[in-house]
Design an enzyme around this catalytic site. Sequence first.
Site, PDB file in Angstrom:
ATOM      1  N   TYR A  73       0.817  -1.220   0.000  1.00  0.00           N
ATOM      2  CA  TYR A  73       0.000   0.000   0.000  1.00  0.00           C
ATOM      3  C   TYR A  73       0.850   1.270   0.000  1.00  0.00           C
ATOM      4  O   TYR A  73       0.447   2.295  -0.546  1.00  0.00           O
ATOM      5  CB  TYR A  73      -0.891   0.047   1.253  1.00  0.00           C
ATOM      6  CG  TYR A  73      -2.226  -0.633   1.117  1.00  0.00           C
ATOM      7  CD1 TYR A  73      -2.311  -2.006   0.929  1.00  0.00           C
ATOM      8  CD2 TYR A  73      -3.406   0.099   1.185  1.00  0.00           C
ATOM      9  CE1 TYR A  73      -3.534  -2.635   0.821  1.00  0.00           C
ATOM     10  CE2 TYR A  73      -4.638  -0.518   1.084  1.00  0.00           C
ATOM     11  CZ  TYR A  73      -4.698  -1.886   0.897  1.00  0.00           C
ATOM     12  OH  TYR A  73      -5.914  -2.495   0.792  1.00  0.00           O
ATOM     13  N   LYS A  76       3.154 -15.376   3.088  1.00  0.00           N
ATOM     14  CA  LYS A  76       3.385 -16.170   1.880  1.00  0.00           C
ATOM     15  C   LYS A  76       4.891 -16.426   1.860  1.00  0.00           C
ATOM     16  O   LYS A  76       5.605 -16.078   0.919  1.00  0.00           O
ATOM     17  CB  LYS A  76       2.884 -15.371   0.658  1.00  0.00           C
ATOM     18  CG  LYS A  76       2.904 -16.112  -0.661  1.00  0.00           C
ATOM     19  CD  LYS A  76       1.829 -17.185  -0.794  1.00  0.00           C
ATOM     20  CE  LYS A  76       2.053 -17.989  -2.066  1.00  0.00           C
ATOM     21  NZ  LYS A  76       1.165 -19.164  -2.191  1.00  0.00           N
ATOM     22  N   ASP A  87      -2.960 -18.310   1.098  1.00  0.00           N
ATOM     23  CA  ASP A  87      -3.902 -19.038   0.232  1.00  0.00           C
ATOM     24  C   ASP A  87      -4.614 -20.137   1.027  1.00  0.00           C
ATOM     25  O   ASP A  87      -5.833 -20.296   0.954  1.00  0.00           O
ATOM     26  CB  ASP A  87      -3.194 -19.596  -1.025  1.00  0.00           C
ATOM     27  CG  ASP A  87      -1.880 -20.310  -0.737  1.00  0.00           C
ATOM     28  OD1 ASP A  87      -1.409 -20.288   0.424  1.00  0.00           O
ATOM     29  OD2 ASP A  87      -1.303 -20.899  -1.676  1.00  0.00           O
ATOM     30  N   ASP A 117      -6.601  -6.947   4.195  1.00  0.00           N
ATOM     31  CA  ASP A 117      -7.703  -6.290   3.484  1.00  0.00           C
ATOM     32  C   ASP A 117      -8.588  -7.338   2.830  1.00  0.00           C
ATOM     33  O   ASP A 117      -9.813  -7.328   2.967  1.00  0.00           O
ATOM     34  CB  ASP A 117      -7.126  -5.337   2.424  1.00  0.00           C
ATOM     35  CG  ASP A 117      -8.209  -4.682   1.590  1.00  0.00           C
ATOM     36  OD1 ASP A 117      -9.174  -4.162   2.186  1.00  0.00           O
ATOM     37  OD2 ASP A 117      -8.099  -4.697   0.344  1.00  0.00           O
ATOM     38  N   ASP A 138     -12.640  -8.948   4.221  1.00  0.00           N
ATOM     39  CA  ASP A 138     -13.890  -9.000   3.442  1.00  0.00           C
ATOM     40  C   ASP A 138     -14.398 -10.437   3.355  1.00  0.00           C
ATOM     41  O   ASP A 138     -15.596 -10.703   3.448  1.00  0.00           O
ATOM     42  CB  ASP A 138     -13.690  -8.462   2.016  1.00  0.00           C
ATOM     43  CG  ASP A 138     -13.880  -6.951   1.918  1.00  0.00           C
ATOM     44  OD1 ASP A 138     -13.596  -6.252   2.914  1.00  0.00           O
ATOM     45  OD2 ASP A 138     -14.315  -6.464   0.849  1.00  0.00           O
TER      46      ASP A 138
END
Length: 357
Positions: free
Chosen positions: A146, A192, A224, A248, A252
């Site tokens: 970001y 990751k 994942d 983020d 959701d």
Amino acid sequence: MVDGNRPRRVVVLAGDGIGPEVCAEALRVLEAAVAHERAALELTHALIGGAAIDATGGPLPDATRDACRSADAVLLGAVGGPRWDTLPPELRPEKGLLGLRKTLGVYANLRPVRARAALLDASPLRREIVEGTDLVVVRELLSDVYFGTPRGRSGDRAYNTMEYTVPEVRRVATVAFNIARARRRHVTSVDKANVLEVSRLWREVVTEVGKAYPDVALDHQYVDSLAMDLVRKPTSFDVVLAPNLFGDILSDEAAVLAGSIGLLPSASLGEGPGLYEPIHGSAPDIAGRGIANPLGTIASVAEMLRHSLGLPAAADRVDRAVDRVLDEGARTPDLGGSLSTSDMGSRVLDALAHAAR
Ligand code: IPM
Ligand code: MG
């Protein structure tokens, strides 16, 4: 955190789309909850996002920045919308929110997700999967891809930089472990690390911080695989500690466990004023129709009372009022009902008043 009885100073940034509608209801609740504690509230409204672009030419005016810096807490509705989608990146509404997070230094974003008994059938997932879900995503908010530099374009190439420093990981990991101590003592850290160097650093630092918390279990999981487990066995999570971008996305995804993204609050904390916002966006498709669910913003006010305004009893009362109206079957259209935004606000106010008697 405010202590004593001086007025609580809250800046309200209603923003765009459904932001003003949901903030209006949350403010009624905040005012009632603070008054019940015989405390005083000083509210200031300021501009952010598209609303600020239209009025001043930029998404985060200096006046907004200054007001927020000297507040005890900031309540934010939502930013963004199709009208401003074609602006250059530095002028987009989202830039206002990212700039505000940076200005306030709010590096730890808390997103609690609970599957309430009354809403088990509102989730697209099977009841037996979501039942008992009670987790909090602790998302790092001021670094990662970001904010990393360099970023930009050259010729036919575009690039962003994913980066973390040791202190940035350390401070957010510390928040996650402290929260875990007050919960079920289990942190799952997301990375990751099989691919990304930045994730290998993240994992090392989280492991190091965890050594000071021998009473808290620590797992590391690839993003994942965690994305899959979040909808396969959500009850196996307590505190999910995530870097900015993964957090983020995962938050959701986690919202489907609660039944609607309209229900979920967030608290963003650093050294100074806290920033409180629902995790949903500006929902331009339903803006202005009075049908948005205000409960995520109302629940954000509860987080504000707890973490920034020094009124934890008021926070618990607001949370209980939200539980109560949902138990009683109050539903906005996102939950399959027909209550308007302001009807839902009124129901919560009634429940608060009822609890006070
Ligand atoms: C969120 C939002 C923001 C983010 C956007 C609006 C910049 O998606 O708060 O989750 O990506 O952080
Ligand atoms: Mg998001």
